[in-house]
Design an enzyme around this catalytic site. Structure first.
Site, PDB file in Angstrom:
ATOM      1  N   CYS A 112       0.842  -1.191   0.000  1.00  0.00           N
ATOM      2  CA  CYS A 112       0.000   0.000   0.000  1.00  0.00           C
ATOM      3  C   CYS A 112       0.887   1.254   0.000  1.00  0.00           C
ATOM      4  O   CYS A 112       1.556   1.526  -0.994  1.00  0.00           O
ATOM      5  CB  CYS A 112      -0.924  -0.077   1.212  1.00  0.00           C
ATOM      6  SG  CYS A 112      -2.095   1.249   1.428  1.00  0.00           S
ATOM      7  N   ASP A 125      -9.676  -4.032  -6.795  1.00  0.00           N
ATOM      8  CA  ASP A 125      -9.191  -2.965  -5.922  1.00  0.00           C
ATOM      9  C   ASP A 125      -9.899  -1.661  -6.293  1.00  0.00           C
ATOM     10  O   ASP A 125      -9.644  -1.079  -7.345  1.00  0.00           O
ATOM     11  CB  ASP A 125      -7.677  -2.821  -6.087  1.00  0.00           C
ATOM     12  CG  ASP A 125      -7.053  -1.909  -5.042  1.00  0.00           C
ATOM     13  OD1 ASP A 125      -7.753  -1.021  -4.525  1.00  0.00           O
ATOM     14  OD2 ASP A 125      -5.862  -2.088  -4.748  1.00  0.00           O
ATOM     15  N   HIS A 173      -8.046  -4.567  -2.460  1.00  0.00           N
ATOM     16  CA  HIS A 173      -6.890  -3.900  -1.892  1.00  0.00           C
ATOM     17  C   HIS A 173      -6.455  -4.579  -0.594  1.00  0.00           C
ATOM     18  O   HIS A 173      -7.265  -4.875   0.273  1.00  0.00           O
ATOM     19  CB  HIS A 173      -7.222  -2.432  -1.622  1.00  0.00           C
ATOM     20  CG  HIS A 173      -6.024  -1.582  -1.352  1.00  0.00           C
ATOM     21  ND1 HIS A 173      -5.225  -1.106  -2.363  1.00  0.00           N
ATOM     22  CD2 HIS A 173      -5.484  -1.122  -0.202  1.00  0.00           C
ATOM     23  CE1 HIS A 173      -4.248  -0.373  -1.848  1.00  0.00           C
ATOM     24  NE2 HIS A 173      -4.378  -0.380  -0.534  1.00  0.00           N
TER      25      HIS A 173
END
Length: 245
Positions: free
Chosen positions: A132, A179, A212
């Site tokens: 991330c 995502d 995600h």
């Protein structure tokens, strides 16, 4: 992290109940989580946190996994003691929160970290893995720092207005098909730019049905559909690092 077109924080997902096998160390002005492999090694991996910070058990679990595969793994606090993001916070404050926590503002700490690893542990080859926020930092270091021999960037945001495609080290980019923070057209644009400008090996891999944070923030035993994808992404990480480090 968030889509740069509409900044907002990501969900933490499944927070692991995990204590970690390593130890915390002090390096100049910041702390780091360090875990040693079963046998001494001159290869190390810098594990870069997501927005939830270096103490997140999920990230330390990944560092321990890398150590179990023969690497000295170290996860520094790149927020330098500042409070990480918390899911209970009002998302409207996210842009303000991240203002002093830029993933491309880590050169000083990385240089200190490299010196520490070389002097204290005789490390000769270094790779980077990030998730991330850390995925962005990994992309940045693969582009900027020639001492990084390989990188694995998990769902790092792609800023298409910044030309960081002439990578210095082989890099694997991992994304989830679903995502909602990183549209697939941005992933396609990343791959097209790498194809045009990158002279080292790279791979952009999209995992069907995944969202995600799936590789480190989703429990593999929750869904029989998700589990093989999570394990495959982690195996891809290890295989990429083994190949180039």
């Amino acid at each position: 992290m968030a889509n740069e077109a509409r900044p907002c924080p990501c969900d933490i997902g499944d927070r692991m109940e995990y204590g970690g096998l390593g130890q915390e160390v002090q390096i100049e002005h910041f702390k780091a989580y360090l875990v040693k492999p079963p046998e001494a090694s001159d290869k190390a991996i810098i594990v870069i946190q997501d927005i939830f910070g270096w103490e997140l058990p999920n990230t330390r679990y990944m560092a321990d996994m890398l150590a179990a595969n023969g690497y000295l793994a170290i996860c520094p606090d790149f927020f330098l003691g500042k409070e990480p993001w918390n899911s209970s916070r009002d998302w409207s404050s996210f842009t303000e929160w991240r203002e002093d926590k830029k993933p491309t503002n880590i050169d000083k700490e990385v240089n200190l970290l490299l010196r520490f690893l070389k002097e204290q542990y005789g490390v000769k080859r270094i790779g980077v893995v990030g998730f991330c926020w850390g995925g962005i930092a990994t992309h940045y270091l693969a582009f900027r720092n020639p001492e990084v021999k390989a990188g694995v960037s998990f769902y790092g945001i792609i800023k298409l207005d910044e030309d960081r495609y002439d990578l210095k080290s082989p890099t694997l980019f991992i994304f989830g098909e679903n995502d909602h923070l990183i549209p697939l057209d941005q992933v396609s644009a990343l791959e097209a730019n790498l194809k045009e400008k990158c002279t080292v090996d790279y791979q952009v891999k999209i995992f069907p049905g995944q969202d995600h944070g799936f590789a480190h923030r989703k429990r593999e035993d929750i869904s029989p559909t998700d589990e093989p994808k999570i394990l495959e992404a982690r195996a891809d990480m290890i295989n990429w690092l083994n190949k180039y480090i």
